[in-house]
Design a protein around this motif. Structure first.
Motif, PDB file in Angstrom:
ATOM      1  N   LEU A   1      -2.891   2.403   0.840  1.00  0.00           N
ATOM      2  CA  LEU A   1      -4.036   2.272  -0.063  1.00  0.00           C
ATOM      3  C   LEU A   1      -3.732   2.912  -1.420  1.00  0.00           C
ATOM      4  CD1 LEU A   1      -6.941   1.440  -0.612  1.00  0.00           C
ATOM      5  CD2 LEU A   1      -7.708   3.556   0.488  1.00  0.00           C
ATOM      6  N   LEU A   2      -3.113   4.084  -1.400  1.00  0.00           N
ATOM      7  CA  LEU A   2      -2.729   4.748  -2.651  1.00  0.00           C
ATOM      8  C   LEU A   2      -1.696   3.921  -3.405  1.00  0.00           C
ATOM      9  CD1 LEU A   2      -2.457   8.438  -1.388  1.00  0.00           C
ATOM     10  CD2 LEU A   2      -4.150   7.547  -2.992  1.00  0.00           C
ATOM     11  N   ASP A   3      -0.787   3.280  -2.664  1.00  0.00           N
ATOM     12  CA  ASP A   3       0.239   2.459  -3.304  1.00  0.00           C
ATOM     13  C   ASP A   3      -0.331   1.158  -3.865  1.00  0.00           C
ATOM     14  OD1 ASP A   3       2.270   4.253  -2.910  1.00  0.00           O
ATOM     15  OD2 ASP A   3       2.942   3.384  -1.022  1.00  0.00           O
ATOM     16  N   ILE A   4      -1.507   0.767  -3.426  1.00  0.00           N
ATOM     17  CA  ILE A   4      -2.216  -0.357  -4.048  1.00  0.00           C
ATOM     18  C   ILE A   4      -2.910   0.115  -5.331  1.00  0.00           C
ATOM     19  CG2 ILE A   4      -4.207  -1.894  -3.799  1.00  0.00           C
ATOM     20  CD1 ILE A   4      -3.469  -2.147  -0.830  1.00  0.00           C
ATOM     21  N   LEU A   5      -3.518   1.294  -5.271  1.00  0.00           N
ATOM     22  CA  LEU A   5      -4.276   1.810  -6.406  1.00  0.00           C
ATOM     23  C   LEU A   5      -3.383   2.221  -7.572  1.00  0.00           C
ATOM     24  CD1 LEU A   5      -6.892   4.032  -4.528  1.00  0.00           C
ATOM     25  CD2 LEU A   5      -7.292   1.803  -5.592  1.00  0.00           C
ATOM     26  N   CYS A   6      -2.241   2.850  -7.282  1.00  0.00           N
ATOM     27  CA  CYS A   6      -1.394   3.411  -8.341  1.00  0.00           C
ATOM     28  C   CYS A   6      -0.954   2.360  -9.371  1.00  0.00           C
ATOM     29  CB  CYS A   6      -0.183   4.109  -7.730  1.00  0.00           C
ATOM     30  SG  CYS A   6       0.808   5.020  -8.938  1.00  0.00           S
ATOM     31  N   PRO A   7      -0.315   1.254  -8.965  1.00  0.00           N
ATOM     32  CA  PRO A   7       0.044   0.256  -9.989  1.00  0.00           C
ATOM     33  C   PRO A   7      -1.150  -0.497 -10.553  1.00  0.00           C
ATOM     34  CG  PRO A   7       0.616  -0.543  -7.796  1.00  0.00           C
ATOM     35  CD  PRO A   7       0.191   0.882  -7.637  1.00  0.00           C
TER      36      PRO A   7
ATOM     37  N   ALA B   1       1.058  -7.502  -2.021  1.00  0.00           N
ATOM     38  CA  ALA B   1       1.266  -8.230  -0.771  1.00  0.00           C
ATOM     39  C   ALA B   1       1.833  -7.320   0.309  1.00  0.00           C
ATOM     40  CB  ALA B   1       2.201  -9.415  -1.015  1.00  0.00           C
ATOM     41  N   GLY B   2       2.829  -6.495  -0.053  1.00  0.00           N
ATOM     42  CA  GLY B   2       3.456  -5.613   0.927  1.00  0.00           C
ATOM     43  C   GLY B   2       2.499  -4.585   1.488  1.00  0.00           C
ATOM     44  N   ASN B   3       1.754  -3.917   0.620  1.00  0.00           N
ATOM     45  CA  ASN B   3       0.846  -2.861   1.080  1.00  0.00           C
ATOM     46  C   ASN B   3      -0.381  -3.414   1.791  1.00  0.00           C
ATOM     47  OD1 ASN B   3       1.860  -0.079   0.140  1.00  0.00           O
ATOM     48  ND2 ASN B   3       2.156  -1.339  -1.676  1.00  0.00           N
ATOM     49  N   ILE B   4      -0.881  -4.559   1.333  1.00  0.00           N
ATOM     50  CA  ILE B   4      -2.006  -5.188   2.035  1.00  0.00           C
ATOM     51  C   ILE B   4      -1.572  -5.635   3.434  1.00  0.00           C
ATOM     52  CG2 ILE B   4      -3.514  -7.228   2.051  1.00  0.00           C
ATOM     53  CD1 ILE B   4      -3.682  -6.936  -1.003  1.00  0.00           C
ATOM     54  N   THR B   5      -0.326  -6.119   3.555  1.00  0.00           N
ATOM     55  CA  THR B   5       0.202  -6.517   4.862  1.00  0.00           C
ATOM     56  C   THR B   5       0.282  -5.325   5.810  1.00  0.00           C
ATOM     57  OG1 THR B   5       1.500  -8.298   3.857  1.00  0.00           O
ATOM     58  CG2 THR B   5       2.153  -7.576   6.059  1.00  0.00           C
ATOM     59  N   ILE B   6       0.763  -4.190   5.293  1.00  0.00           N
ATOM     60  CA  ILE B   6       0.824  -2.974   6.122  1.00  0.00           C
ATOM     61  C   ILE B   6      -0.574  -2.548   6.563  1.00  0.00           C
ATOM     62  CG2 ILE B   6       1.372  -0.508   6.105  1.00  0.00           C
ATOM     63  CD1 ILE B   6       3.859  -2.127   6.270  1.00  0.00           C
ATOM     64  N   LEU B   7      -1.528  -2.565   5.634  1.00  0.00           N
ATOM     65  CA  LEU B   7      -2.913  -2.204   5.966  1.00  0.00           C
ATOM     66  C   LEU B   7      -3.496  -3.154   7.016  1.00  0.00           C
ATOM     67  CD1 LEU B   7      -4.534  -1.256   2.530  1.00  0.00           C
ATOM     68  CD2 LEU B   7      -4.277   0.227   4.529  1.00  0.00           C
ATOM     69  N   ALA B   8      -3.216  -4.450   6.861  1.00  0.00           N
ATOM     70  CA  ALA B   8      -3.731  -5.433   7.816  1.00  0.00           C
ATOM     71  C   ALA B   8      -3.130  -5.216   9.191  1.00  0.00           C
ATOM     72  CB  ALA B   8      -3.430  -6.846   7.318  1.00  0.00           C
ATOM     73  N   ALA B   9      -1.831  -4.938   9.240  1.00  0.00           N
ATOM     74  CA  ALA B   9      -1.163  -4.705  10.532  1.00  0.00           C
ATOM     75  C   ALA B   9      -1.727  -3.475  11.232  1.00  0.00           C
ATOM     76  CB  ALA B   9       0.342  -4.557  10.314  1.00  0.00           C
ATOM     77  N   ILE B  10      -1.960  -2.406  10.469  1.00  0.00           N
ATOM     78  CA  ILE B  10      -2.467  -1.166  11.060  1.00  0.00           C
ATOM     79  C   ILE B  10      -3.910  -1.334  11.547  1.00  0.00           C
ATOM     80  CG2 ILE B  10      -3.131   1.224  10.523  1.00  0.00           C
ATOM     81  CD1 ILE B  10      -0.706   1.317   8.634  1.00  0.00           C
TER      82      ILE B  10
END
Length: 312
Positions: A68-74, A40-49
């Motif tokens: 994007l990397l922080d979504i892929l890693c976990p 949720a956090g990283n998708i929100t950042i991507l959406a905002a950018i």
């Protein structure tokens, strides 16, 4: 320790988590919450950018790559871990283990190089502000971003090929909750010294090069900040770089502890904790660090929330 009679193994067993039913369920709930919060956090950042024109500049372009990397890693490790906790299915095929390690090393390597590129971007922004947009053109930014992904890919390809062309027998229990270099190397029936030397050399050269770029960039940034007479400009510069420097310290500290050392020093319990720091907690904390310390990101998120409310 499980013994097998075959000369090679067709699957591995991930034994890095507790077998106690009550603990397994609690861990499942905890890690599921962490994983969903990270997404949720990283998708929100991507959406905002991507949706806010004010964030269409080099700094946030690289931040988008980091998210994007922080979504892929976990995503590479946690679904299998959650399956093992919930269904007690700890087995992973030989090919599945190889792919998991490949993608993990790919993402970790790419992030190391990306953090170096982000440090260089901050150096240009603070030390050469009038020339920033000319130097950090979108064409150059795209090339730098692609370069980090390409280098990460080939670095991971080398590491994975060196490890999974070894001969595995006797035991197939990986003392970790995912397939990683040290615990997989520990299962080899053949001497691993020469391959470890190649892995450490390549990782050392590439890692130290990325670290040198990051360190030199921040030395110049620090000198530029301290020479600034305006307290407002100094505060703005520290605020801009503080988020990135925090992420760099978290990521470099944990990855160096895990990978830049021989497998003879491998400690399953210690490495499990360290790997959770960079593989689970760092991707969770990065969006928080950037959103809480960055006014532009916070404003973009507020505008996005307002637009959603208006639409509803």
């Amino acid at each position: 320790m499980q013994r097998i009679n075959l000369s090679t193994v067709s699957e591995f067993v991930l034994v890095g988590l507790s077998d106690a039913p009550e603990v397994r369920f609690l861990l499942f709930v905890l890690f599921l919450i962490i994983y969903l919060a990270t997404m949720a956090g990283n998708i929100t950042i991507l959406a905002a950018i991507s949706t806010d024109a004010r964030l269409h500049n080099p700094m946030y372009f690289f931040l988008g790559n980091l998210s994007l990397l922080d979504i892929l890693c976990p995503t590479i490790t946690m679904p299998k871990m959650l399956e093992a906790l919930l269904l007690e299915n700890k087995a992973i095929s030989f090919t599945g283990c190889a792919f998991q390690l490949f993608f993990l090393i790919d993402v970790v390597g790419t992030e190391i190089f990306l953090l170096a590129v982000m440090a260089y971007d901050r150096y240009v922004a603070i030390c050469h502000p009038l020339q920033y947009m000319n130097i950090m053109s979108m064409k150059l930014c795209a090339r730098l971003a692609i370069g980090t992904w390409v280098v990460g890919f080939f670095n991971s390809l080398l590491h994975t090929s060196l490890i999974f062309t070894l001969f595995f027998c006797d035991s197939n229990e990986v003392d970790q909750y995912y397939c990683d270099i040290p615990p997989v190397l520990a299962l080899s029936c053949l001497p691993t010294y020469s391959r470890e030397l190649v892995i450490l050399t390549v990782a050392g050269v590439l890692g130290s090069s990325a670290f040198a770029v990051t360190l030199i960039s921040y030395i110049y940034i620090l000198v530029a900040i301290l020479s600034t007479t305006s307290s407002e400009s100094r505060h703005k510069a520290f605020s801009t770089c503080g988020s990135h420097l925090t992420v760099v310290c978290l990521f470099y500290g944990t990855t160096i502890c895990t990978y830049v050392r021989p497998s003879s020093t491998y400690s399953p319990h210690q490495d499990r904790i360290v790997s959770m720091l960079y593989g689970i907690l760092t991707p969770l904390l990065n969006p928080v660090i950037y959103s809480l310390r960055n006014k532009e990101v916070k404003c973009a998120l507020r505008r996005g929330i307002s637009q959603v409310r208006t639409a509803l």
